[in-house]
Motif scaffolding. Structure first.
Motif, short mmCIF file in Angstrom:
data_model
loop_
_atom_site.label_atom_id
_atom_site.label_comp_id
_atom_site.label_asym_id
_atom_site.label_seq_id
_atom_site.Cartn_x
_atom_site.Cartn_y
_atom_site.Cartn_z
N LEU A 120 12.32 -7.84 17.83
CA LEU A 120 12.02 -6.84 16.80
C LEU A 120 10.76 -7.16 16.03
O LEU A 120 10.17 -6.26 15.42
N ALA A 121 10.34 -8.42 16.04
CA ALA A 121 9.16 -8.80 15.25
C ALA A 121 7.92 -8.14 15.85
O ALA A 121 7.74 -8.13 17.06
N PRO A 122 7.09 -7.60 14.98
CA PRO A 122 5.85 -7.01 15.50
C PRO A 122 4.95 -8.11 16.03
O PRO A 122 4.82 -9.18 15.44
N GLY A 123 4.36 -7.85 17.16
CA GLY A 123 3.47 -8.84 17.78
C GLY A 123 2.18 -8.96 16.99
O GLY A 123 1.88 -8.16 16.10
N PRO A 124 1.41 -9.98 17.30
CA PRO A 124 0.13 -10.12 16.61
C PRO A 124 -0.77 -8.94 16.95
O PRO A 124 -0.73 -8.40 18.06
N ALA A 125 -1.56 -8.56 15.97
CA ALA A 125 -2.45 -7.41 16.18
C ALA A 125 -3.48 -7.79 17.23
O ALA A 125 -4.26 -8.73 17.06
#
Length: 112
Positions: free
Chosen positions: A85-90
């Motif tokens: 669920l964690a957003p990946g690095p931009a």
């Protein structure tokens, strides 16, 4: 001559409001849809959010989290679900500095 299945009550006027008149209830083996069953229709990320939000999940909810994350232990499933669920690095695509292409402009030619 009535068939065996066509027996009528001896009172004839109507049926009593006894226990046999209620619609057939589902047995304990097959109760109605549980919370986990209702959540199965949702997308996986929504299911994970719902399952992680509960501080004291039932064994069925723990099993569902393990199924979704394909892990064997609940603690591992929680860690994997949080990573899912964690957003990946931009991701910023590296752009090379480009020099502008020099184009000929026929109007600015020196006459000679």
């Amino acid at each position: 001559m009535a068939a065996g299945g066509d027996r009528r009550s001896s009172s004839g006027a109507g049926r009593s409001n006894g226990a046999g008149d209620h619609p057939q209830r589902r047995g304990f083996n097959r109760p109605g849809r549980t919370q986990v069953d209702r959540n199965r229709d949702l997308p996986v990320d929504r299911q994970l959010k719902i399952l992680l939000k509960n501080p004291t999940p039932s064994p069925a909810e723990q099993n569902r989290l393990c199924e979704l994350t394909r892990t064997k232990s609940y603690r591992a499933a929680v860690a994997v679900a949080k990573r899912m669920l964690a957003p990946g690095p931009a991701v910023v695509e590296p752009t090379e500095p480009t020099t502008p292409v020099r184009r000929r402009n026929p109007g600015n030619r020196p006459q000679g």
